[in-house]
Design an enzyme around this catalytic site. Structure first.
Site, PDB file in Angstrom:
ATOM      1  N   HIS A  78       0.825  -1.200   0.000  1.00 50.24           N
ATOM      2  CA  HIS A  78       0.000   0.000   0.000  1.00 50.24           C
ATOM      3  C   HIS A  78       0.868   1.263   0.000  1.00 50.24           C
ATOM      4  O   HIS A  78       0.884   2.014  -0.968  1.00 50.24           O
ATOM      5  CB  HIS A  78      -0.933  -0.014   1.216  1.00 50.24           C
ATOM      6  CG  HIS A  78      -1.820   1.185   1.311  1.00 50.24           C
ATOM      7  ND1 HIS A  78      -2.347   1.625   2.494  1.00 50.24           N
ATOM      8  CD2 HIS A  78      -2.261   2.060   0.376  1.00 50.24           C
ATOM      9  CE1 HIS A  78      -3.083   2.709   2.286  1.00 50.24           C
ATOM     10  NE2 HIS A  78      -3.048   2.988   1.000  1.00 50.24           N
TER      11      HIS A  78
ATOM     12  N   HIS B 144       1.809   4.875  -2.840  1.00 46.52           N
ATOM     13  CA  HIS B 144       1.973   6.236  -2.323  1.00 46.52           C
ATOM     14  C   HIS B 144       3.380   6.767  -2.603  1.00 46.52           C
ATOM     15  O   HIS B 144       3.565   7.718  -3.359  1.00 46.52           O
ATOM     16  CB  HIS B 144       1.704   6.277  -0.814  1.00 46.52           C
ATOM     17  CG  HIS B 144       0.271   6.243  -0.435  1.00 46.52           C
ATOM     18  ND1 HIS B 144      -0.455   7.359  -0.084  1.00 46.52           N
ATOM     19  CD2 HIS B 144      -0.598   5.201  -0.330  1.00 46.52           C
ATOM     20  CE1 HIS B 144      -1.690   7.026   0.216  1.00 46.52           C
ATOM     21  NE2 HIS B 144      -1.811   5.706   0.072  1.00 46.52           N
TER      22      HIS B 144
ATOM     23  N   HIS C 186      -4.348   1.104  -6.040  1.00 43.32           N
ATOM     24  CA  HIS C 186      -4.524   1.718  -4.728  1.00 43.32           C
ATOM     25  C   HIS C 186      -5.898   1.403  -4.156  1.00 43.32           C
ATOM     26  O   HIS C 186      -6.029   1.091  -2.965  1.00 43.32           O
ATOM     27  CB  HIS C 186      -4.328   3.235  -4.801  1.00 43.32           C
ATOM     28  CG  HIS C 186      -4.566   3.915  -3.502  1.00 43.32           C
ATOM     29  ND1 HIS C 186      -5.740   4.567  -3.202  1.00 43.32           N
ATOM     30  CD2 HIS C 186      -3.782   4.032  -2.401  1.00 43.32           C
ATOM     31  CE1 HIS C 186      -5.672   5.040  -1.972  1.00 43.32           C
ATOM     32  NE2 HIS C 186      -4.494   4.743  -1.462  1.00 43.32           N
TER      33      HIS C 186
ATOM     34  N   ASN D  66      -6.690  -0.278  -0.528  1.00 44.17           N
ATOM     35  CA  ASN D  66      -7.011   0.707   0.501  1.00 44.17           C
ATOM     36  C   ASN D  66      -8.424   0.616   1.050  1.00 44.17           C
ATOM     37  O   ASN D  66      -8.612   0.624   2.256  1.00 44.17           O
ATOM     38  CB  ASN D  66      -6.790   2.122  -0.046  1.00 44.17           C
ATOM     39  CG  ASN D  66      -7.045   3.169   1.012  1.00 44.17           C
ATOM     40  OD1 ASN D  66      -6.254   3.350   1.935  1.00 44.17           O
ATOM     41  ND2 ASN D  66      -8.164   3.866   0.898  1.00 44.17           N
TER      42      ASN D  66
ATOM     43  N   ILE E 269      -6.231   9.180  -0.393  1.00 42.63           N
ATOM     44  CA  ILE E 269      -6.476   8.912   1.023  1.00 42.63           C
ATOM     45  C   ILE E 269      -5.512   7.843   1.478  1.00 42.63           C
ATOM     46  O   ILE E 269      -5.012   7.074   0.642  1.00 42.63           O
ATOM     47  CB  ILE E 269      -7.930   8.486   1.279  1.00 42.63           C
ATOM     48  CG1 ILE E 269      -8.252   8.429   2.773  1.00 42.63           C
ATOM     49  CG2 ILE E 269      -8.202   7.142   0.622  1.00 42.63           C
ATOM     50  CD1 ILE E 269      -8.268   9.756   3.459  1.00 42.63           C
TER      51      ILE E 269
END
Length: 908
Positions: A567, A572, A759, A763, A908
């Site tokens: 993740h 990110h 993602h 997530n 997020i």
């Protein structure tokens, strides 16, 4: 006039009030650089000019061309409509400044605009410009409470002005404002759109004028003469000079290492290693320029909540997004407060006593009695909103989806295995190539590479097959966390209240197409008395609880790798470098920047917040996950040993893990080894849709390899993403080249896939699956006792109590639940795959817009297909009694925690 209507189209003539003179007609007729001549399809027409201040046309059938020779340029007016977004809620200071701006606007401290042509004026050696214009009605509309307000300005331009290409905005007010778009009306070419989506700072905060370009894309070498200098100037400003501390109002994109996760000024226990550099390779993050700490010149001083950390102003959350995020943080504080109070009242309340304690978090909630324990309340910083909660207010969590259909599903082996391919972390499982598995770690440091797994451990679980037959038939799979955890095992187990193994889990693919776990290997540091052990499915009550504990340790390993590697690192951190380089090296006019723009939204802001609150020393990740202070070092170790950009595409990743094999006869060129692999089968549809959209887009602008190679902005973006953003791995030979359109299609498809679908898959299931802590405990506090251990008797006397003591404490669990609840929440302003802001004006290229609508329609078809699959009883990994449908790759979603929805970006 009839001839002019034929040439220009009657609708244009009728629509525009600015076409009263023949000079304006001449402007419309001449859209190329030689504005004196325009073919008229074989007619012989001559236009003569009378001696007057305005050109008039006389028609003759003797010549092949229309010739317009005005005696002098004529002035005419065009209108600008600026759309400004209001804040929904303003504090007292903001309201005061707003009224002050409305007053001073009347006396000349206003918003000033200047229109710039695509044409270059050889006399002045600068672009052609309009006279400055001011917003006429700012003060009149200052009290409007609507979400958006349209303001008007009028420009005076010459008839030889040409086509507008840019506009500058100077804000002489005290307060910034969010400029959504500008539309210019009155030119014969029709309305000209400027998609802005940017904060315009007052001149006191930012000297100079803001530059906005039209929605017409230009490759660098195609840039009109009048815009070349502005294009370069805007990029220089976005890059900055790499010096000094950034202000929150800045729009500067630059790189730095992760040297802000610790706070050595508080003591050695609060220091954290610098990530990025030869010692510990890691991707780069956005530079803030904060001063160093007092005790370590190489560490950057921290900004703690509630103070904001710097990201470029346009990357900060918009109001609705920030409201949703702060509401989530409020919830987190409240849920943290409750167990803090309970723990302070009685030490016995620190652990869950049984399933009923966990169930009460969802069914009964916990009573928050404000006014009690004032001495404790004063020590815990609370948002003001807490004071609005009445004494005795009841707070409870929403029931996570994993227990909504079957309260005990998480206990079953088939559900444990199903989540490996349809849960929140379906990207780690691999097809087992040989048995037993072998470590790649240095045996001189980490002991023998051989596994403790033997053939006898699994032979009875293979439906009569031998181990080799099962391997040959692609029936054996593994989730292997041995090599990533083992180097940290002794450090983690030395932490207070942390215990872990480096695990390997073997799965067997049944004839029904489902998986079942058949063995778990648990490894400790080589120096321990029992470094390796194997646990197999239970045969009695004692081995039942041993097996449940072993599965929980696997889930704890899985939760750590999911959060820190799959993740955070892969979607990110790794993308941040590409985003920074895109803003620094590609103009907003660049077609590839326009393509990537929606997939970069909010990512720098959420990453900055993560470094501030989640990843930092004593942050949520360290508090709630087993590796504790070593969490980010594990992430960095994975970056060095595992991460490769060329294997981040979905097809390449599936092939690397042995979960698919190339097969040109299949729709996506791949054949899945597990046919009912929900993440992969749904993901391949989305991958193909993205790839097709990107291919249409790239081929429109890059017909050949020369265009790609000669695009200086594109090449600079990709080179900087690698050489600066991923500097520690820049010399690796696996980086894809960027030499032709196919290279570009592959790179862009991978980036968009990672930012959107990958993602989303990793997530938005965090609370639905992890919100029930026993299903996926992020932290374990006890090892599994063996017969000679002192704890073995305690385990035998009350195995359920031992199980709950091994799980996170009440405080740790509720803190984790609050955070993943926030992280799993879609905000009201979310933009999903197939959507984009200002859909009709982000580009003025009709072919591209049409291709995007086709992409959007394909995403809609994919959603219907996923819904169809989720109701197919033959697909047992997504349909059945107590089985959650796999919706994490369903493109659309409502706001909130929905366990579905694919936003365009990592937001997020």
């Amino acid at each position: 006039m009839a001839l002019a209507r034929e040439l220009m189209g009657s609708s244009l003539m009728e629509k525009s009030p600015f076409l009263a003179s023949a000079s304006s007609t001449r402007l419309l007729l001449s859209q190329n650089r030689n504005r004196s001549f325009l073919p008229l399809e074989g007619r012989k027409v001559q236009v003569a000019i009378r001696k007057s201040t305005t050109p008039v046309a006389a028609i003759s059938e003797d010549l092949d061309l229309v010739k317009v020779v005005p005696e002098k340029a004529v002035k005419f007016k065009v209108r600008a409509v600026l759309t400004v977004r209001n804040k929904n809620k303003e504090d007292f200071k903001e309201t005061l400044v707003k009224h002050l701006d409305a007053f001073t606007d009347r006396i000349g401290r206003n918003v000033v605009l200047e229109l710039i042509s695509t044409d270059f004026d050889p006399k002045t050696k600068s672009p052609k410009k309009s006279k400055e214009a001011v917003l006429k009605d700012w003060s009149k509309k200052s009290n409007l409470k609507t979400e958006k307000v349209n303001y008007i300005a009028e420009f005076e331009v010459d008839s030889n002005f040409g086509i507008p290409g840019a506009i500058t905005v100077a804000n002489k007010h005290q307060k910034e404002f969010f400029l959504e778009s500008i539309m210019i009306e009155g030119f014969a070419c029709g309305p000209v759109n400027f998609p802005c989506n940017s904060w315009v700072q007052p001149k006191k905060d930012r000297s100079g004028k803001r530059i906005f370009f039209t929605n017409k894309p230009y490759l660098p070498h195609e840039t009109p003469e009048g815009l070349k200098a502005l294009r370069e100037k805007e990029l220089r400003e976005l890059r900055g000079d790499g010096q000094g501390e950034r202000k929150l109002s800045d729009r500067v994109y630059d790189f730095d290492v992760y040297n802000d996760l610790g706070n050595p000024d508080k003591g050695i226990d609060f220091a954290r290693p610098i990530l990025g550099g030869e010692k510990i390779p890691y991707p780069r993050r956005c530079r803030t320029g904060r001063p160093p700490t007092d005790t370590d010149m190489n560490s950057e001083s921290r900004v703690e909540k509630p103070l904001p950390t710097y990201v470029p102003r346009d990357e900060q959350f918009e109001e609705s997004k920030m409201h949703a995020f702060t509401t989530g943080r409020l919830k987190a504080v409240l849920h943290n407060l409750i167990p803090s109070l309970m723990a302070s009242i009685s030490a016995n309340n620190k652990d869950f006593k049984g399933f009923s304690d966990i169930d009460s978090l969802y069914s009964e909630g916990l009573l928050l009695k404000l006014g009690l324990h004032d001495e404790i309340m004063n020590k815990i910083p609370l948002p003001k909103a807490v004071s609005t909660i009445q004494e005795g207010g009841l707070l409870k969590y929403n029931l996570p989806k994993i227990v909504s259909k079957d309260k005990y599903a998480w206990l079953r082996d088939d559900e444990f295995a199903r989540q490996a391919i349809a849960g929140v972390n379906p990207v780690t499982i691999e097809r087992l190539q040989s048995y037993p598995p072998v470590s790649k770690l240095d045996p001189e440091i980490y002991g023998p590479q051989e596994s403790a797994l033997k053939e006898e451990h699994i032979a009875g679980q293979l439906n009569g097959m031998t181990v080799q037959e099962a391997l040959d038939a692609s029936k054996l799979f593994i989730i292997d966390y041995h090599d990533i955890y083992l180097p940290f095992i002794d450090k983690i187990n030395a932490l207070d209240g942390r215990k872990t193994y480096a695990t390997r889990t073997i799965f067997f693919l049944t004839d029904a197409g489902t998986l079942k776990p058949i063995a778990i290997e648990l490894s400790l540091e080589p120096s321990s008395l029992r470094p390796k052990r194997v646990v197999t499915p239970p045969v009695d009550a004692t081995t039942y609880w041993m097996w449940q504990l072993a599965k929980s340790h696997v889930c704890s390993n899985d939760a750590g790798v999911h959060q820190l590697v799959n993740h955070w690192l892969r979607t990110h951190a790794a993308l941040e470098s590409f985003i920074l380089a895109a803003h620094r090296q590609m103009s907003a006019m660049h077609p590839i920047f326009k393509l990537l723009d929606p997939h970069m939204r909010y990512t720098l802001e959420i990453n900055g917040l993560a470094r501030q609150s989640l990843l930092s020393m004593d942050g949520v990740i360290e508090s709630c996950f087993t590796p504790g202070r070593y969490c980010m070092e594990i992430s960095a170790a994975a970056y060095s040993s595992f991460w490769r950009f060329d294997q981040e595409s979905l097809p390449a990743d599936l092939i690397r893990r042995g979960m698919a094999v190339p097969d040109p006869t299949q729709p996506h060129g791949l054949k899945l080894v597990i046919e009912d692999y929900p993440y992969a089968s749904d993901g391949l549809m989305i991958w193909a849709a993205i790839e097709n959209w990107v291919r249409n887009y790239v081929n429109h602008y890059y017909p050949d390899s020369a265009q790609v190679c000669n695009d200086k902005e594109l090449q600079a973006w990709y080179a900087e993403s690698i050489n600066v953003g991923h500097a520690d791995l820049r010399h690796e030979d696996w980086w894809p080249t960027l030499a032709n359109p196919e290279d570009l299609i592959s790179i862009l498809t991978t980036l968009i896939w990672l930012a959107s679908a990958q993602h989303a898959a990793l997530n938005f299931g965090q609370y639905p699956y992890g919100g029930y802590v026993p299903n996926r405990p992020p932290l374990m506090r006890r090892l599994i006792p063996e017969e000679n251990d002192p704890e073995y008797a305690v385990f035998l006397s009350d195995p359920q109590k031992y199980f709950f003591c091994a799980l996170p404490s009440l405080l740790q669990a509720t803190k984790f639940m609050a955070v993943v609840d926030t992280l799993s929440t879609h905000s009201p302003d979310e933009e999903y795959l197939g959507e984009r802001q200002h859909q009709s004006i982000w580009s003025c290229d009709a072919e591209v817009i049409e291709a995007f609508y086709e992409f959007s329609a394909e995403i809609g078809r994919i959603e219907k297909e996923i819904e169809k699959r989720n109701s197919n009883p033959g697909l047992r990994n997504r349909c059945g009694a107590g089985v959650l449908p796999y919706e994490l790759l369903v493109p659309s979603s409502e706001p909130g925690v929905t366990c579905r929805g694919v936003p365009n970006s990592v937001s997020i």
